[in-house]
Design a protein around this motif. Structure first.
Motif: not given
Lengths: 351, 607
Positions: B539-546, B571-573
């Motif tokens: 559903e989302h074009e881009r997904v941040f993964v924290l 990635p959000l790291l």
């Protein structure tokens, strides 16, 4: 098929024990070890001991690690659950299994590599914890499955089949177990079934940690002239501290010893250990003396066998952890889950 | 500079000086006043003499995450003065022990000096008391400066001391000395202060390890084997404590066995042995322990023995940062042990879920006959969190899975331990000692057929391995679903996160929404990933993964196991070992979104 079950042909004349079972009921699948392997004799002795004790096989659990010796738990007591675990870690599995259900007999079979090298730590701690189990080491001084490397119980003066000198001192598991507080310590020889069967019976009936270090020659890799774990060497150098008879509770002592020549030790369940023909002044209740004899005889190239040490009264792990008399794995949910009311009281302390 | 019911107090102490209890009183008293407090213990891997900090963020909006900047620094450790003072926000305060006067070199903050050591030296004879009551004395001063409810503070201390009246009186004396000094020398209260919150929601303060240990009690665990390792130690100790409290059998014994093993290998081995023999059992450890347990975990997977493993993650690799938090064992646990293995993981976000997931983990382990991981971390495990009170549904019963008892075995013609009777990949198991002639089998880590016999037949091994996959897939219907936080039209970007960052993430999403970036988020609560995760990604074009690790481990797992394309997952790291702050997250997301708005690919990483 990579294992073979034994055909269950039964001769009507086969002797039955008190449970109406024959020796065949205590057997396992066919051994795949080398012909003449000492381990197969130990297997036979275990079957004999369990048969004679009229042990309900399903009330015994077989545990092992990895190696030739550890495979043997598959060759006896088909009606028992078995757990062939990972290398050197049988002691931990046995400890956990025993904690879950204190009512079964736990019979561990290990080897000298499995116990004295990779598993030395777990072995020591199982002894210290006084896990109520029989811990059999089928000791041949060599790594059989990987074709003949020295193990840590191999004697300093011995030489491998290929002529390589053993560079390091041997670990004596019996002396070590006595020092660590084991309750029952014996050494046997796979070639001496007469001595071995009563030792196994006594160990099974002992409440506490029972070590049976059984010299069990490897016919393929450690049975040559320069080996100190060969059939010939052990036959020539074994020194029995005395004879042992295991007398179940309520059974009459049938063995007739000369007066004063026998010592009787009563176990928890009322069964008796009748010790006969003890060598001069040997008292298996004296740990210091036992270690002294083991060491002195070793220095003379001898292997001391028999019941080396026994403590008449020990607290096993369950007693020390103060667990209930009922098996933990049989406790009903209502005994284990305190419920919402208790939880609300805990919440209150956190407000 | 913030004001009423919105500030951060940080304590700098020397570890081993007894500051923990006074600091705990402080947090608990504020909590009792109805405020949201999130105390974080930032401690060294050491017992005595090194700097240690205790940070308490206070607010009345329900935000439980950390916040940047310190409003009031209780600087009790000259070793760390220099770095401590830098953290104070302009207009903030420093409370310090002025027995040795000190010039701090900042004119934008207010220095409040109390000669605490001197006052204690006069007031107490005993050297230990002189040390301990310094802490209570600054607590007294803080209570005055922040306008804390004196009755609440005193009651907290009294309850903690549990009826030791003499000790309480001595504490009270120190408390009042601090309070009186503050009143006499400073303008109390400060602009930074608290007001009680009436009708605050019912909350308790509890650490994740405490809650997980209690969860094991409620799950009916009777076997626990563990080896001491920070930050998991307190979980096993909590279990033992609750066992002694709640599991007495009325005859002087306790219904459970706890073994402090000689190492992690033995710990997992004992737990596996007990699980094999029909007792619910677990071990608790941290990253280095997971590494050591590898072989046994593989055995339990392959021989299909139920066992629960708590991994309270800390900074890795190797010994790493033993007293800092990370989420860096994701892959190590998901695929623990050699060969093809895959493990169910439950991922709690706070102590309440630690309790619930602990209880659920045993059901899953027995239903699926496999090791189940509960992936917590140091922040959840060792810090106290304000949470909804725990609850237990008394109608709930344990799911012991497919176990054949003696009666059931009577009806079985030929028992096959690994026979897929029901087609779900889950075979039936028997517990040793059940039946005189039926149900015994030979458990092994070597390749085996449906009847537990050793086999080197490749095809049989393939079928067995495929059955294990089928069994694992069945976990999808059993594991907790992810938690979705929808904020209307989230635009093109969504956020996937998990575990202890939850509190900070919720606040960060609020901050973003206030700035015009309403973003949808999904909190993972388990592995394997259920359909919802894939749907969210679609559903989302881009997904941040924290996540709190260097290598974007959860992102890797999402790519590999949920089949989400890597280019979609940004990635959000963070892996500095500290619990995240909301601003850190919202700034990172905002920057990323702005970069994206410029048409660039925001494939950056935060360190």
């Amino acid at each position: 098929m990579t294992y073979m079950t034994k055909p269950s042909v039964r001769h009507p004349a086969l002797r039955q024990n008190d449970l109406g079972l024959t020796r065949r009921d205590y057997e396992g699948v066919i051994s795949t070890l080398c012909a003449g392997c000492g381990h197969d004799s130990v297997t036979a002795a275990i079957i004999e001991a369990c048969f004679e004790l009229s042990l309900p096989a399903h009330r015994l659990a077989k545990l092992s690690g990895i190696g030739c010796s550890s495979k043997t738990t598959n060759y006896f007591l088909n009606r028992s659950h078995g757990f062939n675990s990972v290398h050197g870690r049988m002691a931990a599995i046995a400890t956990g299994a025993n904690l879950a259900n204190r009512d079964l007999v736990y019979l561990g079979v290990s080897g000298d590599g499995d116990t004295a090298s990779i598993g030395l730590g777990q072995f020591c701690h199982a002894v210290r914890r006084q896990v109520n189990m029989v811990y059999i080491v089928e000791n041949n001084g060599t790594y059989g499955l990987t074709k003949g490397q020295f193990s840590a119980t191999n004697d300093r003066e011995s030489r491998s089949k290929k002529g390589k000198d053993n560079l390091f001192e041997a670990i004596d598991l019996c002396a070590m177990a006595i020092q660590l507080g084991a309750g029952f310590v014996a050494r046997g020889f796979s070639g001496d079934r007469e001595q071995l069967v009563p030792l196994i019976k006594a160990a099974i009936n002992y409440d506490g940690f029972a070590l049976l270090d059984i010299i069990s020659p490897c016919v393929t890799f450690n049975n040559h002239v320069a080996s100190t774990k060969s059939y010939d060497y052990i036959r020539d150098h074994s020194e029995a501290v005395g004879g042992l008879d295991f007398v179940p509770p309520e059974a009459e002592i049938e063995v007739d010893y000369e007066e004063g020549a026998s010592t009787s030790i009563t176990l928890h369940d009322g069964s008796k250990l009748e010790l006969s023909k003890l060598s001069d002044g040997y008292d298996p209740r004296d740990g210091h003396g036992a270690i002294d004899v083991i060491r002195r005889q070793y220095e003379q190239g001898n292997v001391v066998t028999g019941l080396l040490y026994v403590r008449e009264d020990v607290d096993d792990l369950h007693a020390r952890l103060n667990t209930p008399s009922q098996a933990l794995n049989a406790l009903p949910e209502s005994d284990l889950c305190p419920g919402q009311v208790a939880l609300e009281a805990i919440n209150e302390t956190m407000r | 500079m913030t004001g009423i019911n919105d500030f951060v107090v940080k304590f700098a102490n020397v570890n081993g000086s007894g500051s923990a209890s006074a600091n705990g009183f402080f947090a608990k008293a504020l909590f009792r006043m109805g405020l949201t407090v999130s105390p974080k213990n930032i401690f060294p891997s050491n017992i005595q003499g090194l700097p240690t900090w205790f940070e308490v963020r206070v607010n009345d909006k329900g935000y439980g995450g950390r916040r940047d900047g310190v409003d009031l620094f209780v600087a009790m450790n000259p070793q760390s003065y220099e770095q401590d003072i830098e953290e104070v926000v302009p207009g903030g305060y420093v409370l310090y022990d002025s027995t040795m006067e000190r010039f701090f070199g900042r004119d934008d903050i207010t220095i409040l000096g109390i000669p605490i050591a001197r006052m204690c030296a006069y007031a107490y004879e005993d050297p230990r008391q002189r040390q301990l009551f310094k802490n209570v004395m600054y607590l007294g001063a803080l209570a005055a400066l922040l306008d804390m409810d004196a009755e609440v503070v005193e009651l907290v201390i009294r309850q903690k001391l549990g009826g030791k009246e003499k000790l309480f009186e001595a504490n009270l004396k120190a408390l009042h000395m601090g309070r009186d000094y503050a009143h006499a020398n400073f303008e109390c209260p400060l602009p930074v202060r608290v007001q009680s919150v009436p009708d605050a929601p019912d909350r308790i303060m509890m650490s994740g390890n405490d809650a997980a240990g209690l969860g094991c009690i409620y799950a009916g665990a009777t076997g626990a084997a563990w080896y001491p390792i920070t930050p998991s130690t307190s979980l096993a100790e909590a279990f033992e404590g609750y066992m002694l409290k709640l599991r007495g059998d009325g005859e002087g014994a306790y219904r459970g066995a706890v073994v402090q093993a000689e190492d992690e290998l033995a710990a997992i081995g004992i737990a596996v042995g007990a699980g094999w023999n029909g007792a619910r059992s677990f071990t608790a450890t941290s990253g280095p322990g997971i590494s050591l347990m590898g072989e046994f975990i593989g055995l339990a997977y392959f021989a299909e023995v139920p066992v629960v493993i708590f991994d309270i993650q800390r900074g890795g690799p190797s010994t790493g940062m033993p007293t800092r938090t990370q989420q860096s064992d994701v892959l190590a646990c998901a695929y623990a042990s050699h060969g093809d293995t895959r493990h169910v993981m439950l991922i709690p976000n706070d102590p309440r879920e630690c309790f619930e997931f602990a209880a659920q983990a045993f059901d899953l382990a027995e239903r699926l006959q496999t090791p189940v991981f509960v992936l917590s971390d140091l922040d959840i495990g060792m810090n106290d969190w304000p949470i909804e009170p725990l609850s237990w549904d008394d109608t709930r019963s344990f799911d012991r899975g497919k176990v054949l008892d003696a009666a059931a075995l009577e009806d079985v013609e030929r028992f096959g331990r690994y026979l897929d009777v029901d087609g779900d990949g889950i075979p039936y198991r028997t517990i040793p000692g059940t039946h005189a002639t039926k149900g015994a089998y030979f458990t092994r880590g070597s390749s085996h057929d449906a009847y537990a016999g050793y086999t080197e037949d490749g095809q049989i091994n393939v079928e067995n391995m495929q059955r294990l996959t089928r069994k694992f897939d069945g976990a999808l219907d059993l594991v907790p679903k992810p938690e979705e936080h929808r904020r209307g039209s989230g635009g093109d970007a969504g956020l996937i996160y998990f575990g202890s960052t939850h509190a900070a993430v919720q606040e960060a999403l609020d901050q973003l929404e206030a700035q015009g970036f309403a973003m949808n988020a999904l909190r993972l609560r388990a592995f394997p990933f259920t359909q919802e995760v894939l749907k969210f990604a679609e559903e989302h074009e881009r997904v941040f993964v924290l996540e709190q690790n260097r290598d974007a481990q959860m992102r890797t797992l999402l790519m590999a196991e949920a089949g989400i394309p890597g280019e979609k997952l940004v990635p959000l790291l963070n892996f500095d070992g500290m619990p995240l702050t909301a601003t850190f997250i919202s700034d990172a997301l905002k920057t990323a979104l702005e970069v994206e708005a410029d048409g660039d690919k925001p494939a950056f990483r935060i360190v």
